[in-house]
Design an enzyme around this catalytic site. Structure first.
Site, PDB file in Angstrom:
ATOM      1  N   HIS A 112       0.855  -1.195   0.000  1.00 29.92           N
ATOM      2  CA  HIS A 112       0.000   0.000   0.000  1.00 29.92           C
ATOM      3  C   HIS A 112       0.888   1.241   0.000  1.00 29.92           C
ATOM      4  O   HIS A 112       2.060   1.176   0.405  1.00 29.92           O
ATOM      5  CB  HIS A 112      -0.897   0.008   1.232  1.00 29.92           C
TER       6      HIS A 112
ATOM      7  N   GLU B  18       1.107   3.833   1.923  1.00 28.57           N
ATOM      8  CA  GLU B  18       1.705   4.177   3.215  1.00 28.57           C
ATOM      9  C   GLU B  18       2.884   3.255   3.534  1.00 28.57           C
ATOM     10  O   GLU B  18       3.936   3.706   4.013  1.00 28.57           O
ATOM     11  CB  GLU B  18       0.665   4.062   4.344  1.00 28.57           C
TER      12      GLU B  18
ATOM     13  N   CYS C 108      -5.879   1.647   6.012  1.00 26.08           N
ATOM     14  CA  CYS C 108      -6.492   0.391   6.432  1.00 26.08           C
ATOM     15  C   CYS C 108      -5.894  -0.007   7.784  1.00 26.08           C
ATOM     16  O   CYS C 108      -4.952   0.620   8.270  1.00 26.08           O
ATOM     17  CB  CYS C 108      -6.238  -0.693   5.388  1.00 26.08           C
TER      18      CYS C 108
ATOM     19  N   CYS D 211      -2.036  -0.634   7.575  1.00 26.83           N
ATOM     20  CA  CYS D 211      -1.236   0.578   7.457  1.00 26.83           C
ATOM     21  C   CYS D 211      -1.304   1.419   8.729  1.00 26.83           C
ATOM     22  O   CYS D 211      -0.287   1.963   9.173  1.00 26.83           O
ATOM     23  CB  CYS D 211      -1.693   1.393   6.260  1.00 26.83           C
TER      24      CYS D 211
END
Length: 197
Positions: free
Chosen positions: A101, A103, A131, A134
């Site tokens: 992701h 991040e 999420c 993260c």
């Protein structure tokens, strides 16, 4: 649920400060275990991040640029004392890595050229509310501030989401206080996602 405000409560009991709170046994044990895992040099944790609307929008535009370049429209940028440390964009499809992701990529890139202290107290800007994975990483890294564009509720109108907010995870992590600002350029972030079919 609306996006968490800058002054959102940070503790499970709803308090904005720990004064008068009675922590659970789990919170005490987690805090003790965390204290042993974090070198003493990182304590107390500084919050180098300060809210500034113009700066928030400037760095969110950088995150939006990254999102446009990703294989899915999520982008992130890490900022410390007004200077960019690292950028990341979603690379999960390209790398066949479901943890790639925006991040996570930004954190990995920051750590590839710096020690972990660069993350402590810094700000992470991201185009979508993180999420659970993260947000867990953000909390373990001891960022001082999180700024996101689109909320989990907004993202759910376009894509599947784990329905746990950043504020909820932060409330359950009293050893890692963080300031959360949501909704910065949310409409621009949402425009990157095609309508749900």
């Amino acid at each position: 649920m609306s996006a968490p405000s800058r002054g959102a409560a940070r503790f499970g009991c709803g308090c904005a400060t720990p004064a008068g709170c009675v922590p659970t046994r789990r919170a005490v044990l987690t805090g003790l275990a965390s204290a042993l895992a974090v070198p003493a040099a990182t304590l107390p944790l500084p919050n180098l991040a300060r809210a500034d609307t113009a700066e928030d929008e400037r760095f969110m535009r950088v995150a939006l640029e990254e999102a446009r370049r990703g294989d899915f429209p999520f982008g992130a940028v890490i900022v410390r004392e007004g200077r960019e440390v690292a950028r990341g964009r979603n690379l999960g499809l390209i790398t066949d890595d479901p943890t790639a992701h925006g991040e996570m990529i930004a954190i990995r890139r920051a750590l590839a050229v710096n020690n972990r202290e660069v993350l402590v107290g810094s700000t992470l800007y991201t185009t979508g509310e993180p999420c659970a994975m993260c947000m867990g990483a953000i909390l373990w890294c001891h960022f001082g501030r999180l700024v996101f564009a689109a909320s989990i509720e907004q993202l759910l109108t376009r894509i599947d989401q784990i329905m746990i907010s950043s504020a909820e995870l932060a409330r359950r992590t009293p050893f890692a206080p963080i300031e959360i600002t949501g909704g910065v350029l949310a409409e621009e972030a949402m425009a990157l996602f095609p309508p749900r079919q």
